[in-house]
Design a protein around this motif. Structure first.
Motif, PDB file in Angstrom:
ATOM      1  N   SER A  21      41.008  43.344  41.431  1.00 41.82           N
ATOM      2  CA  SER A  21      39.934  44.017  42.174  1.00 41.82           C
ATOM      3  C   SER A  21      39.192  43.027  43.057  1.00 41.82           C
ATOM      4  N   LEU A  22      38.962  41.827  42.530  1.00 38.40           N
ATOM      5  CA  LEU A  22      38.320  40.778  43.326  1.00 38.40           C
ATOM      6  C   LEU A  22      39.211  40.371  44.491  1.00 38.40           C
ATOM      7  N   LEU A  23      40.516  40.287  44.251  1.00 36.87           N
ATOM      8  CA  LEU A  23      41.460  39.945  45.317  1.00 36.87           C
ATOM      9  C   LEU A  23      41.426  40.992  46.426  1.00 36.87           C
ATOM     10  N   LYS A  24      41.360  42.266  46.050  1.00 30.51           N
ATOM     11  CA  LYS A  24      41.283  43.334  47.045  1.00 30.51           C
ATOM     12  C   LYS A  24      39.991  43.231  47.854  1.00 30.51           C
ATOM     13  N   LEU A  25      38.909  42.839  47.189  1.00 31.33           N
ATOM     14  CA  LEU A  25      37.622  42.713  47.877  1.00 31.33           C
ATOM     15  C   LEU A  25      37.672  41.626  48.947  1.00 31.33           C
ATOM     16  N   VAL A  26      38.136  40.435  48.569  1.00 31.69           N
ATOM     17  CA  VAL A  26      38.120  39.321  49.527  1.00 31.69           C
ATOM     18  C   VAL A  26      39.188  39.489  50.593  1.00 31.69           C
ATOM     19  N   ILE A  64      32.509  37.549  41.605  1.00 30.44           N
ATOM     20  CA  ILE A  64      33.162  36.593  40.702  1.00 30.44           C
ATOM     21  C   ILE A  64      32.505  36.626  39.328  1.00 30.44           C
ATOM     22  N   THR A  65      31.178  36.696  39.301  1.00 25.60           N
ATOM     23  CA  THR A  65      30.455  36.772  38.025  1.00 25.60           C
ATOM     24  C   THR A  65      30.852  38.023  37.247  1.00 25.60           C
ATOM     25  N   MET A  66      30.921  39.155  37.933  1.00 27.40           N
ATOM     26  CA  MET A  66      31.325  40.410  37.281  1.00 27.40           C
ATOM     27  C   MET A  66      32.761  40.327  36.787  1.00 27.40           C
ATOM     28  N   MET A  67      33.621  39.684  37.571  1.00 26.88           N
ATOM     29  CA  MET A  67      35.011  39.533  37.154  1.00 26.88           C
ATOM     30  C   MET A  67      35.100  38.739  35.860  1.00 26.88           C
ATOM     31  N   LYS A  68      34.354  37.642  35.764  1.00 28.31           N
ATOM     32  CA  LYS A  68      34.363  36.824  34.547  1.00 28.31           C
ATOM     33  C   LYS A  68      33.894  37.625  33.337  1.00 28.31           C
ATOM     34  N   GLU A  69      32.807  38.372  33.513  1.00 28.83           N
ATOM     35  CA  GLU A  69      32.256  39.135  32.400  1.00 28.83           C
ATOM     36  C   GLU A  69      33.203  40.233  31.933  1.00 28.83           C
ATOM     37  N   THR A 108      41.483  27.295  55.516  1.00 34.29           N
ATOM     38  CA  THR A 108      42.896  26.958  55.368  1.00 34.29           C
ATOM     39  C   THR A 108      43.413  27.410  54.007  1.00 34.29           C
ATOM     40  N   ASP A 109      44.695  27.151  53.773  1.00 35.47           N
ATOM     41  CA  ASP A 109      45.268  27.354  52.439  1.00 35.47           C
ATOM     42  C   ASP A 109      44.653  26.358  51.457  1.00 35.47           C
ATOM     43  N   ASN A 110      44.905  26.586  50.171  1.00 33.23           N
ATOM     44  CA  ASN A 110      44.304  25.762  49.124  1.00 33.23           C
ATOM     45  C   ASN A 110      45.265  24.673  48.650  1.00 33.23           C
ATOM     46  N   GLU A 111      46.084  24.147  49.537  1.00 37.34           N
ATOM     47  CA  GLU A 111      47.025  23.100  49.165  1.00 37.34           C
ATOM     48  C   GLU A 111      46.364  21.734  49.238  1.00 37.34           C
ATOM     49  N   ALA A 116      39.687  32.400  50.172  1.00 37.67           N
ATOM     50  CA  ALA A 116      39.337  32.935  48.858  1.00 37.67           C
ATOM     51  C   ALA A 116      40.504  33.717  48.268  1.00 37.67           C
ATOM     52  N   ALA A 117      41.201  34.489  49.118  1.00 36.82           N
ATOM     53  CA  ALA A 117      42.327  35.281  48.628  1.00 36.82           C
ATOM     54  C   ALA A 117      43.440  34.390  48.086  1.00 36.82           C
ATOM     55  N   HIS A 118      43.674  33.259  48.745  1.00 33.90           N
ATOM     56  CA  HIS A 118      44.724  32.341  48.290  1.00 33.90           C
ATOM     57  C   HIS A 118      44.338  31.712  46.950  1.00 33.90           C
TER      58      HIS A 118
END
Length: 298
Positions: free
Chosen positions: A261-266, A281-286, A112-115, A139-141
């Motif tokens: 880039s993470l958004l495009k992936l998910v 997600i780990t790569m995005m943080k780094e 579902t959405d993340n509301e 995940a995208a939301h």
């Protein structure tokens, strides 16, 4: 479709409206029902994921339900919620009905959405011994909400607002628009007010056209133009000439690039992304930490 048929052979006659409505549409409906029935047989063996997606228009609000199983997704139904209060009680009632329709024993996961309302429903359903399932947000939301929160940072607001002012000024005048296209070779991506990932696309467009924009605001055509002395013209020129603006813009683009880039992936429809999500997600943080304007890893 009929234009393509006519180009292939002008002698070929297209279907009549009666044939479309009473012959071919019924055949397509029958074939689709057979396809869905085949998928339903697999639900007991593989289990299913129910995906819940809300849509809001100017006069209508609907909640759509889809069922995913073994790499294939089918549309289940759409509920008109225009006259309903979108609270946890109503959402629980809807999801409960959908789970029962699909089969309590078949449902493994609900997405579902993340509301907050959906979170309450998820806790209630997972604590109900009648339902053996999990509920998780898109995940995208979630990533889209991350971009929304980052858009509230002062550095983000400052850069986006200045880019919006330049873009608005350039597109409000035919002369400046033609000059922009001549110097940059193409149009800018204009800032939007709805999707949060748009900020990155806009600023990336500015960065890629930095040389052209600077050439535009230092050209003889610009200095001979009557709007040069206007308030908006001076502000736009000051922004493009500012080293601080370009430094902040470059920093913001570097921060947002890994997240987008993470958004495009998910959000990809070509393959399941859950197995690679944690590593992504780990790569995005780094990648974000080195250019964090706060100077820490929070």
């Amino acid at each position: 479709m009929f234009d393509v048929v006519a180009k292939a052979n002008p002698r070929i006659k297209g279907m009549t409206a009666y044939e479309v409505m009473n012959v071919y549409l019924l055949k397509e409906k029958t074939n689709l029902k057979m396809y869905i029935d085949e998928l339903k047989v697999m639900w007991k063996s593989y289990g299913v994921t129910i995906m819940c997606d809300g849509w809001t228009g100017s006069t209508r609000k609907s909640i759509n339900f889809m069922v995913y199983c073994d790499g294939r997704t089918i549309f289940l139904k759409s509920i008109d919620a225009s006259m309903e209060t979108n609270d946890a009680k109503y959402i629980y009632k809807l999801l409960k009905g959908v789970v029962e329709e699909v089969g309590i024993q078949n449902v493994v996961l609900i997405v579902t959405d993340n509301e907050s309302n959906y979170k309450k429903v998820g806790i209630k359903m997972m604590n109900n011994p009648r339902f053996q399932l999990f509920l998780t947000p898109y995940a995208a939301h979630c990533i889209d909400l991350m971009l929304k929160d980052m858009g509230k940072l002062k550095i983000m607001q400052n850069v986006v607002e200045r880019a919006r002012q330049v873009s608005t000024f350039a597109y409000n005048h035919g002369f400046s628009l033609n000059l922009l296209r001549e110097k940059c070779g193409s149009d800018l991506v204009r800032p939007g007010l709805t999707r949060f990932a748009t900020n990155y696309i806009v600023l990336q467009s500015f960065e890629s056209k930095k040389i052209g924009l600077r050439s535009m605001f230092t050209s003889n055509e610009w200095f001979d133009w009557r709007e040069l002395g206007s308030t908006s013209g001076r502000e736009a020129q000051a922004t493009i000439s500012s080293e601080e603006f370009w430094t902040q813009l470059g920093k913001v683009v570097k921060i947002l690039a890994p997240i987008v880039s993470l958004l495009k992936l998910v959000d990809s429809a070509f393959k399941p992304t859950l197995p690679s999500l944690w590593a992504a997600i780990t790569m995005m943080k780094e990648n974000v930490y080195p250019v964090n304007p706060c100077g820490n890893r929070k």
